[in-house]
Scaffold this motif. Structure first.
Motif, PDB file in Angstrom:
ATOM      1  N   PRO A  43      19.782  -1.474   3.644  1.00  0.00           N
ATOM      2  CA  PRO A  43      19.969  -1.107   2.233  1.00  0.00           C
ATOM      3  C   PRO A  43      19.002  -1.788   1.263  1.00  0.00           C
ATOM      4  CG  PRO A  43      21.550  -2.789   2.827  1.00  0.00           C
ATOM      5  CD  PRO A  43      20.732  -2.538   4.057  1.00  0.00           C
ATOM      6  N   VAL A  44      17.790  -2.133   1.738  1.00  0.00           N
ATOM      7  CA  VAL A  44      16.783  -2.695   0.836  1.00  0.00           C
ATOM      8  C   VAL A  44      15.985  -1.555   0.203  1.00  0.00           C
ATOM      9  CG1 VAL A  44      14.707  -4.111   0.673  1.00  0.00           C
ATOM     10  CG2 VAL A  44      16.586  -4.836   2.145  1.00  0.00           C
ATOM     11  N   LYS A  45      15.803  -1.641  -1.091  1.00  0.00           N
ATOM     12  CA  LYS A  45      14.945  -0.702  -1.797  1.00  0.00           C
ATOM     13  C   LYS A  45      13.836  -1.475  -2.497  1.00  0.00           C
ATOM     14  CE  LYS A  45      18.401   2.902  -2.513  1.00  0.00           C
ATOM     15  NZ  LYS A  45      17.731   3.809  -1.566  1.00  0.00           N
ATOM     16  N   VAL A  46      12.688  -0.854  -2.636  1.00  0.00           N
ATOM     17  CA  VAL A  46      11.528  -1.506  -3.243  1.00  0.00           C
ATOM     18  C   VAL A  46      11.089  -0.709  -4.455  1.00  0.00           C
ATOM     19  CG1 VAL A  46       9.171  -2.324  -2.875  1.00  0.00           C
ATOM     20  CG2 VAL A  46      10.824  -2.375  -0.984  1.00  0.00           C
ATOM     21  N   PHE A  47      11.021  -1.388  -5.586  1.00  0.00           N
ATOM     22  CA  PHE A  47      10.586  -0.763  -6.827  1.00  0.00           C
ATOM     23  C   PHE A  47       9.620  -1.726  -7.504  1.00  0.00           C
ATOM     24  CE2 PHE A  47      10.859   0.361 -11.337  1.00  0.00           C
ATOM     25  CZ  PHE A  47      10.734   1.744 -11.285  1.00  0.00           C
ATOM     26  N   PRO A  48       8.316  -1.615  -7.206  1.00  0.00           N
ATOM     27  CA  PRO A  48       7.326  -2.544  -7.785  1.00  0.00           C
ATOM     28  C   PRO A  48       7.210  -2.349  -9.291  1.00  0.00           C
ATOM     29  CG  PRO A  48       6.236  -0.800  -6.548  1.00  0.00           C
ATOM     30  CD  PRO A  48       7.697  -0.617  -6.321  1.00  0.00           C
ATOM     31  N   ALA A  49       8.011  -3.103 -10.020  1.00  0.00           N
ATOM     32  CA  ALA A  49       8.222  -2.855 -11.441  1.00  0.00           C
ATOM     33  C   ALA A  49       6.937  -2.919 -12.263  1.00  0.00           C
ATOM     34  CB  ALA A  49       9.242  -3.842 -11.988  1.00  0.00           C
ATOM     35  N   TYR A  50       6.082  -3.891 -11.993  1.00  0.00           N
ATOM     36  CA  TYR A  50       4.903  -4.062 -12.838  1.00  0.00           C
ATOM     37  C   TYR A  50       3.887  -2.934 -12.640  1.00  0.00           C
ATOM     38  CZ  TYR A  50       6.767  -8.638 -13.902  1.00  0.00           C
ATOM     39  OH  TYR A  50       7.579  -9.652 -14.323  1.00  0.00           O
ATOM     40  N   ALA A  51       3.760  -2.452 -11.410  1.00  0.00           N
ATOM     41  CA  ALA A  51       2.876  -1.308 -11.181  1.00  0.00           C
ATOM     42  C   ALA A  51       3.425  -0.066 -11.878  1.00  0.00           C
ATOM     43  CB  ALA A  51       2.731  -1.059  -9.682  1.00  0.00           C
ATOM     44  N   ARG A  52       4.748   0.110 -11.824  1.00  0.00           N
ATOM     45  CA  ARG A  52       5.366   1.270 -12.472  1.00  0.00           C
ATOM     46  C   ARG A  52       5.257   1.189 -13.992  1.00  0.00           C
ATOM     47  NH1 ARG A  52       8.777   3.828  -8.660  1.00  0.00           N
ATOM     48  NH2 ARG A  52       7.816   3.431  -6.633  1.00  0.00           N
ATOM     49  N   LEU A  53       5.204  -0.036 -14.524  1.00  0.00           N
ATOM     50  CA  LEU A  53       5.077  -0.228 -15.969  1.00  0.00           C
ATOM     51  C   LEU A  53       3.626  -0.202 -16.432  1.00  0.00           C
ATOM     52  CD1 LEU A  53       7.713  -3.068 -16.463  1.00  0.00           C
ATOM     53  CD2 LEU A  53       7.884  -0.724 -17.325  1.00  0.00           C
ATOM     54  N   ILE A  55       1.183  -2.429 -15.705  1.00  0.00           N
ATOM     55  CA  ILE A  55       0.588  -3.736 -15.983  1.00  0.00           C
ATOM     56  C   ILE A  55      -0.783  -3.818 -15.305  1.00  0.00           C
ATOM     57  CG2 ILE A  55       0.845  -6.223 -15.698  1.00  0.00           C
ATOM     58  CD1 ILE A  55       2.840  -4.943 -17.635  1.00  0.00           C
ATOM     59  N   PRO A  56      -1.831  -4.181 -16.026  1.00  0.00           N
ATOM     60  CA  PRO A  56      -3.174  -4.245 -15.431  1.00  0.00           C
ATOM     61  C   PRO A  56      -3.214  -5.182 -14.224  1.00  0.00           C
ATOM     62  CG  PRO A  56      -3.304  -4.410 -17.817  1.00  0.00           C
ATOM     63  CD  PRO A  56      -1.853  -4.500 -17.481  1.00  0.00           C
ATOM     64  N   GLY A  57      -3.757  -4.680 -13.120  1.00  0.00           N
ATOM     65  CA  GLY A  57      -3.918  -5.489 -11.919  1.00  0.00           C
ATOM     66  C   GLY A  57      -2.719  -5.528 -10.995  1.00  0.00           C
ATOM     67  N   ALA A  58      -1.589  -4.946 -11.416  1.00  0.00           N
ATOM     68  CA  ALA A  58      -0.391  -4.978 -10.572  1.00  0.00           C
ATOM     69  C   ALA A  58      -0.584  -4.098  -9.337  1.00  0.00           C
ATOM     70  CB  ALA A  58       0.821  -4.519 -11.362  1.00  0.00           C
ATOM     71  N   TRP A  94      -3.169 -13.334  -9.577  1.00  0.00           N
ATOM     72  CA  TRP A  94      -3.318 -14.289 -10.677  1.00  0.00           C
ATOM     73  C   TRP A  94      -3.519 -13.584 -12.013  1.00  0.00           C
ATOM     74  CZ3 TRP A  94      -7.235 -15.293 -14.176  1.00  0.00           C
ATOM     75  CH2 TRP A  94      -7.086 -16.474 -14.931  1.00  0.00           C
ATOM     76  N   ARG A  95      -4.301 -12.525 -12.039  1.00  0.00           N
ATOM     77  CA  ARG A  95      -4.582 -11.871 -13.319  1.00  0.00           C
ATOM     78  C   ARG A  95      -3.339 -11.204 -13.900  1.00  0.00           C
ATOM     79  NH1 ARG A  95      -8.087  -6.347 -12.512  1.00  0.00           N
ATOM     80  NH2 ARG A  95      -7.136  -5.571 -10.596  1.00  0.00           N
ATOM     81  N   LEU A 100       0.852 -11.440 -18.124  1.00  0.00           N
ATOM     82  CA  LEU A 100       2.246 -11.593 -18.541  1.00  0.00           C
ATOM     83  C   LEU A 100       2.418 -12.801 -19.453  1.00  0.00           C
ATOM     84  CD1 LEU A 100       3.999 -10.807 -15.147  1.00  0.00           C
ATOM     85  CD2 LEU A 100       3.906  -9.322 -17.159  1.00  0.00           C
ATOM     86  N   PHE A 101       1.775 -13.912 -19.068  1.00  0.00           N
ATOM     87  CA  PHE A 101       1.889 -15.128 -19.874  1.00  0.00           C
ATOM     88  C   PHE A 101       1.293 -14.915 -21.258  1.00  0.00           C
ATOM     89  CE2 PHE A 101       0.646 -19.258 -21.459  1.00  0.00           C
ATOM     90  CZ  PHE A 101       1.736 -20.058 -21.131  1.00  0.00           C
TER      91      PHE A 101
END
Length: 249
Positions: A43-53, A55-58, A94-95, A100-101
Motif C-alpha cells: 500500500p505504498v504510493k509515490v507522489f513526488p510533490a515538488y516535481a508536480r508543483l 519546483i525548478p530542478g525537482a 541541492w539546488r 525552497l530555502f
C-alpha cells in the motif's frame, strides 16, 4: 502498538533542534545506494510533490536509501486495512533545497519587514534547513535519509492531517493538535491520523522533526540527534548517473 492504541496515544512534545549541535554529530557513511520508491508495492504510493508543483530542478521520483525503503514498506504493511502510505519527497538535489530555502526566506521577509536577519533565519529554518553539501553537516534531504510522508485512504486520496504538506505555520508542528481539548470533529480526525503516522514510523526506527508532521528521518544527523545515537550513518549523496558509472568503470 495496536491501531486502536495509536489513536489514543499523544504525540510527545519535542524541542526544536539546535542545528549547531546536530551538525557536530559525526557521520560514518557507508555506500548504501539510493533506490526509487516507485518500485514499492501497495500500500505504498509515490507522489513526488515538488516535481508536480513545478519546483525548478525537482526530480519526478522519490529516492531514499535502501534501508529507508525497506523500513517504509514495513510501516505501510503495519497500517490498518484501507490506509496507505504516501511518499511525497525523499532525496533532494541541492539546488531544490536552495530554491525552497530562498523562497520561504523571501516570503517571510516580505510579510515581516520588522524581522532582523537572525529572526528571519530562525523562522526559515523552522521548516527548511540551510542548504548544505558539507560532508560533515549536510541538509537532511541531501542524504537520502530524510523522507516526507502522509497517509491516504483505500482510494488513494490523502487523509486530513490538520495542515497542508509544507505549510509554514504553527499548525504543521507535529504535536499542535495535542495542545487543545476543544477540537472539532475534523481536527480530531487529523490528530488521530497524525498519531497513527507518528507511531507507525517510530516503530520502524524513524524520528520526527517536531515542526513538520510529515518529515521523518533515518540514518542522518537529525535521526542521530533525536534517536540518541552517537553518530549518523548517511552523509550527502548523489544519484547514480551513467557518467558516474563510466568513471568507475
Amino acid at each position: 502498538m495496536k491501531t486502536s492504541e495509536t489513536a489514543k496515544t499523544p504525540i510527545p512534545h519535542l524541542a526544536e533542534p539546535c542545528w549547531d549541535d546536530v551538525s557536530r554529530l559525526p557521520i560514518e557513511p557507508g555506500d548504501e545506494p539510493l533506490v526509487p520508491m516507485s518500485l514499492a508495492p501497495e500500500p505504498v504510493k509515490v507522489f513526488p510533490a515538488y516535481a508536480r508543483l513545478g519546483i525548478p530542478g525537482a526530480v519526478p521520483e522519490c529516492y531514499v536509501r535502501e534501508s529507508v525503503y525497506r523500513r517504509l514498506l514495513l510501516v505501510a504493511r503495519a497500517l490498518p486495512p484501507g490506509t496507505g502510505l504516501v511518499v511525497l519527497d525523499g532525496w533532494r538535489p541541492w539546488r531544490v533545497q536552495q530554491y525552497l530555502f530562498d523562497t520561504l526566506y523571501e516570503t517571510i521577509r516580505t510579510h515581516h519587514p520588522e524581522f532582523d536577519e537572525e529572526t528571519l533565519l530562525e523562522r526559515t529554518r523552522e521548516f527548511i534547513s540551510v542548504p548544505s553539501r558539507d560532508p560533515s553537516a549536510p541538509s537532511p534531504h541531501l542524504t537520502g535519509g530524510a523522507v516526507d510522508v502522509t497517509l491516504c485512504d483505500a482510494d488513494g486520496l490523502m487523509l486530513e492531517m490538520g495542515s497542508l504538506f509544507d505549510e509554514a505555520s504553527p499548525a504543521s508542528h507535529s504535536d499542535f493538535l495535542e495542545r487543545s481539548d476543544d477540537l472539532d470533529e475534523r481536527q480530531r480526525r487529523a490528530r488521530d491520523h497524525r498519531r497513527l503516522l507518528y507511531h507507525a514510523m517510530h516503530a520502524q526506527g524513524f524520528t520526527n522533526l517536531p515542526s513538520e508532521w510529515w518529515h521523518y528521518d533515518y540514518g542522518d544527523q537529525l535521526w542521530a540527534h533525536y534517536g540518541g545515537h552517537v553518530q549518523a550513518i548517511y552523509g550527502p549523496t548523489e544519484l547514480d548517473t551513467i557518467e558516474n558509472r563510466w568513471r568507475r568503470q
